[in-house]
Scaffold this active site. Structure first.
Site, short mmCIF file in Angstrom:
data_model
loop_
_atom_site.label_atom_id
_atom_site.label_comp_id
_atom_site.label_asym_id
_atom_site.label_seq_id
_atom_site.Cartn_x
_atom_site.Cartn_y
_atom_site.Cartn_z
N ALA A 1 4.21 -49.37 -30.97
CA ALA A 1 3.44 -50.83 -31.39
C ALA A 1 4.33 -52.03 -30.13
CB ALA A 1 3.82 -51.28 -32.36
N GLY B 1 4.59 -46.15 -32.97
CA GLY B 1 3.49 -45.34 -32.89
C GLY B 1 2.91 -44.79 -31.99
N GLU C 1 11.09 -47.37 -35.31
CA GLU C 1 10.99 -48.60 -36.37
C GLU C 1 11.79 -48.41 -37.49
OE1 GLU C 1 7.32 -46.31 -35.50
OE2 GLU C 1 9.14 -45.78 -36.35
N1 T1G Z 1 6.90 -53.53 -27.66
C1 T1G Z 1 6.43 -54.48 -26.61
N2 T1G Z 1 7.44 -54.81 -25.46
C2 T1G Z 1 8.49 -53.61 -25.28
C3 T1G Z 1 8.88 -52.69 -26.38
C4 T1G Z 1 7.95 -52.71 -27.24
N3 T1G Z 1 7.61 -51.81 -28.04
N4 T1G Z 1 9.36 -51.50 -26.32
C5 T1G Z 1 10.11 -51.95 -24.61
N5 T1G Z 1 9.20 -52.68 -24.26
C6 T1G Z 1 10.00 -53.63 -22.99
C7 T1G Z 1 11.04 -54.12 -23.23
O1 T1G Z 1 11.28 -55.62 -23.52
C8 T1G Z 1 11.08 -54.49 -21.56
O2 T1G Z 1 11.10 -56.18 -21.56
C9 T1G Z 1 10.19 -53.54 -21.25
O3 T1G Z 1 9.24 -53.36 -21.98
C10 T1G Z 1 11.22 -52.36 -20.51
O4 T1G Z 1 12.42 -51.62 -22.12
C11 T1G Z 1 3.27 -48.86 -36.87
C12 T1G Z 1 5.02 -50.75 -36.66
C13 T1G Z 1 11.70 -47.42 -24.84
C14 T1G Z 1 13.16 -46.56 -25.26
O5 T1G Z 1 11.27 -49.05 -31.48
O6 T1G Z 1 13.22 -48.15 -27.39
O7 T1G Z 1 6.25 -48.48 -33.50
O8 T1G Z 1 12.65 -57.11 -20.18
O9 T1G Z 1 14.40 -52.52 -20.67
O10 T1G Z 1 15.68 -49.20 -21.14
O11 T1G Z 1 4.86 -47.04 -36.88
O12 T1G Z 1 12.25 -49.99 -24.36
O13 T1G Z 1 11.32 -55.95 -18.57
O14 T1G Z 1 10.03 -57.81 -19.97
O15 T1G Z 1 14.48 -51.25 -23.27
O16 T1G Z 1 14.09 -47.94 -20.14
C15 T1G Z 1 8.67 -48.80 -32.22
C16 T1G Z 1 11.37 -49.48 -28.01
C17 T1G Z 1 8.28 -50.03 -32.67
C18 T1G Z 1 10.81 -48.88 -28.85
C19 T1G Z 1 12.56 -47.81 -23.23
N6 T1G Z 1 9.02 -48.51 -31.01
N7 T1G Z 1 11.46 -50.02 -27.00
O17 T1G Z 1 13.67 -48.24 -22.72
O18 T1G Z 1 13.42 -50.13 -20.97
S1 T1G Z 1 7.61 -50.25 -34.31
C20 T1G Z 1 10.75 -48.42 -29.98
C21 T1G Z 1 12.71 -49.12 -26.51
C22 T1G Z 1 5.74 -49.42 -33.71
C23 T1G Z 1 5.00 -48.10 -36.19
C24 T1G Z 1 5.53 -49.64 -35.43
C25 T1G Z 1 12.57 -49.02 -25.22
C26 T1G Z 1 12.56 -47.70 -24.76
P1 T1G Z 1 11.00 -56.42 -20.15
P2 T1G Z 1 14.30 -51.98 -22.19
P3 T1G Z 1 14.55 -48.98 -21.24
#
Ligand code: T1G
Length: 694
Positions: free
Chosen positions: A51, A94, A117
């Site tokens: 998400a 998601g 999450e």
């Molecule tokens: N939403 C929005 N922006 C995101 C994002 C996300 N989920 N994940 C990363 N970004 C942006 C981040 O802020 C950065 O932005 C750029 O992408 C690169 O990220 C219903 C509700 C994927 C392993 O918890 O763990 O799904 O600084 O610097 O080191 O069940 O990002 O460039 O402007 O981290 O290569 C669950 C979160 C969501 C994964 C990549 N998902 N992301 O790491 O790059 S909740 C997460 C990560 C959900 C559902 C629920 C990592 C990555 P900017 P980065 P990276």
């Protein structure tokens, strides 16, 4: 075939537009009779990372995430044509829930999948807690979902979370799988229709124990357990409702808001206002570290771990050998934990060139000094560096509180001097406080921010001030903790208040772990700064004078059994504190936990407000990330400035005024910024948005 491709860089987050696009593409593919199978995949470096976290703080507009994402997952699962999901990079949250709703999951060998999450104070909200247990069993699903850690594609295949690994072209492999599924003629394999996971009370009990120990104070892990339990005890449809209910409860929780703030804040601090993208960084291919002690050795490891060669300099051969031996032991310990191979250790050690000669540093692009915290020692070292370093080399000091601008003036190139404050143990702690001195050139700042990321650190840029951001605020809390001791509290009471608040350890246990002599030497070095007539507590001096320097001497504020790190309250210390109060003419009295918490936290928050007011930190998020990654501030509280906003700045201000009434203006004068923001509704983070402004 219908190929549905999500293309929303950088991580294909499931924003509103992506969800709507997915849904309409799915519906048109399902309605198109010529389409026999559907492949969902993502463009760019990774399958969807879940998400869009940035949407959570925006006013939710219909169709809402869980509803709409569940519409997507239910449409996929309910499809009468095989839906293959092709995974690469990191399929998370998601994103992985979309895969779980698919009928066939295929991944590249280096892909990772997971449901992180819980790290955002949430639970999977689009069926993950109900579908994953049906594929891999309750016990394994509990591990995945309560830890939030990603799992390799190979392991996921072993467990049945995915169906195939594509060693060649992923799209080609998906095509072959689609053909096989179509010609197979069997109805799609719907995860939700698989047998419910067998209840596993033993696994639940184990996880509950782990969660209570390792994720103390966090709500989400317990909600994860409830949701996975539902996957064994309720029907699929009712389980989904239970999941959604739990998800919505958490989404609105302060903990989830704080953890989102921490997640986005970690990325926000890398974007420094004024250091625009057109400032070119200097190239750093060769590094030198001066001082092979605890800090120098750890710093050298950071660079060789990132593949950068390091010249490690010491004044004497013995000290150099000791330093190298410590590095070897650190790597050996990592190998013993299974975190490194012997080959990797050898390769990293080969990148370290020990030396006794400054002449060997002439080719270095970056030279980091990590010697004894004394200005005269720093002067001697920087004069020698200045004499040998090549033009354009960056000269950095790892001082944790000394005046970096003064150190810069020891050279003929102050524009190339910067602070790079690592935290002990430097090869473990993620925070790097980069310090901008008066004359540091912008490209030097850009370079150390980039190099920080390259060595796996969270780099925060701060101004040059006594103790910079972290130690400057810590000094205020430490002061109050000592005053509370002499007024009536004991180390174990204060430590318990702060661990109950969420810190991993309290100030006195941390002191014993790090060694009390560090603080003692610091007090001696700063004695000339203490103002006559201003209250000072010298309890630390008294404890250290007894040779009680902490764990390393078996006793400090606590005593320790041989070989144990468990702090045991010591009547000898209690008596020393009681005698001290009497000698200081302080009548001891019972102090409540709330007062202890307020004085320890508000002293930090007030100093944080001063730091922001002076521009030593550009944004509140810089202060928060320093404390989350350098000082163990609980992430689910968001950091001192975020937490202050949640408490209400007018409440914090009023409490500080009351403390000033009691203790006088020396330590409890509200910061000008706090006074300014002390009216209801005002915040360090204006309008509740925690990123991009303030
Ligand atoms: N939403 C929005 N922006 C995101 C994002 C996300 N989920 N994940 C990363 N970004 C942006 C981040 O802020 C950065 O932005 C750029 O992408 C690169 O990220 C219903 C509700 C994927 C392993 O918890 O763990 O799904 O600084 O610097 O080191 O069940 O990002 O460039 O402007 O981290 O290569 C669950 C979160 C969501 C994964 C990549 N998902 N992301 O790491 O790059 S909740 C997460 C990560 C959900 C559902 C629920 C990592 C990555 P900017 P980065 P990276």
């Amino acid at each position: 075939m219908a190929w549905i491709t999500v293309d929303h860089p950088p991580v294909n987050a499931l924003s509103r537009a992506v969800r709507a696009g997915l849904l309409s593409a799915l519906r048109s593919a399902l309605a198109d009779f010529s389409v026999r199978a559907i492949v969902i995949r993502c463009a760019g470096r990774t399958f969807s990372a879940g998400a869009d976290v940035t949407e959570f703080d925006k006013t939710p507009e219909p169709p809402h995430l869980p509803a709409q994402l569940s519409d997507v997952t239910e449409t996929i699962e309910g499809a009468t044509k095989p839906v293959i999901v092709a995974l690469h990079g990191t399929a998370l949250g998601g994103g992985f829930e979309i895969a779980l709703a698919g009928h066939y999951r295929i991944a590249t060998r280096d892909a990772k999948v997971g449901l992180p999450e819980v790290k955002l104070g949430l639970i999977p909200g689009a069926g993950g807690t109900q579908r994953l247990p049906r594929l891999i069993g309750a016990a394994e699903a509990l591990q995945w979902i309560t830890s939030g850690n990603p799992v390799t594609a190979v392991r996921a295949l072993e467990l049945g979370a995915i169906d195939e690994i594509a060693d060649g072209d992923l799209a080609q492999a998906a095509l072959v799988a689609a053909h096989r599924l179509v010609h197979d003629g069997r109805p799609p394999r719907r995860t939700g229709e698989l047998a419910a996971a067998a209840a596993d009370d033993a696994a639940i009990a184990d996880i509950e124990a782990t969660v209570a120990k390792k994720q103390r104070g966090l709500l989400a892990p317990r909600y994860c357990i409830d949701a996975v339990r539902a996957a064994s005890t309720l029907s699929f449809a009712v389980g989904l409702q239970r999941e959604r209910q739990l998800f919505l409860e958490l989404r609105e929780s302060p903990q989830a808001a704080a953890l989102r703030h921490a997640f986005l804040g970690e990325r926000e601090v890398a974007k420094v206002p004024g250091l625009t993208g057109d400032i070119a960084a200097r190239e750093v291919k060769a590094v030198a570290v001066i001082g092979a002690g605890t800090m120098g050795g750890g710093i050298a490891m950071c660079f060789v771990n990132a593949g950068l060669p390091v010249k490690l300099l010491e004044a004497e051969a013995q000290a150099l050998e000791r330093g190298i031996a410590t590095i070897r032991n650190n790597y050996a310990a990592t190998i013993a934990r299974g975190g490194l191979s012997q080959g990797e250790m050898d390769a990293r050690l080969r990148l370290i060139s020990p030396t006794l000669s400054y002449g060997d540093l002439a080719a270095a692009d970056l030279i980091i000094e990590a010697v004894f915290e004394d200005l005269d020692v720093k002067r001697r070292v920087f004069e020698q560096i200045d004499a040998v370093a090549r033009p354009g080399a960056i000269l950095a000091t790892n001082t944790s509180y000394l005046d970096v601008s003064a150190i810069a003036e020891f050279t003929r190139r102050p524009q190339d001097v910067v602070g790079m404050h690592f935290f002990s143990p430097a090869n473990v702690m993620r925070l790097l406080e980069n310090v901008r001195a008066k004359k540091t050139a912008p490209e030097v700042l850009v370079t150390v921010m980039r190099i920080g990321k390259a060595i796996g650190k969270i780099a925060v840029l701060v101004g040059d001030s006594d103790g910079f951001v972290g130690n400057r605020m810590l000094a205020q809390r430490t002061r109050e903790a000592y005053f509370l001791l002499e007024e009536g509290a004991m180390p174990q009471q204060i430590d318990k208040v702060l661990t109950d608040f969420g810190f991993a350890m309290g100030p006195f246990a941390v002191g014993d772990l790090a060694g009390l002599d560090i603080g003692w030497r610091n007090r001696q070095a700063r004695a000339h700064l203490r103002k006559p007539g201003v209250r000072d507590c010298d309890l630390l001096d008294k404890v250290c004078a007894l040779g009680r320097l902490g764990q390393k001497t078996g006793a400090g504020w606590y005593r320790y059994e041989k070989g144990s790190r468990l702090p045991i309250p010591d009547p000898a210390i209690e008596q020393l504190i009681i005698d001290h109060s009497r000698q200081a003419g302080i009548a001891r009295h019972a102090i409540g936990d709330e007062e202890i918490l307020q004085r320890c936290l508000y002293s930090m928050i007030n100093e944080g407000a001063k730091i922001l007011g002076e521009g030593i930190a550009a944004r509140p998020v810089d202060v928060d990330i320093v404390w989350l990654h350098g000082y163990g501030f609980p992430a689910w509280r968001g950091g001192p400035m975020f937490h202050a906003d949640q408490l209400g700045l007018s409440n914090v201000y009023a409490a500080i005024l009351r403390l000033r009434e009691r203790f006088g203006p020396d330590f409890w004068t509200p910061a000008p910024l706090l006074s300014e923001l002390a009216s209801p509704g005002k915040r360090f983070y204006p309008s509740g948005a925690t990123h991009g402004d303030g």
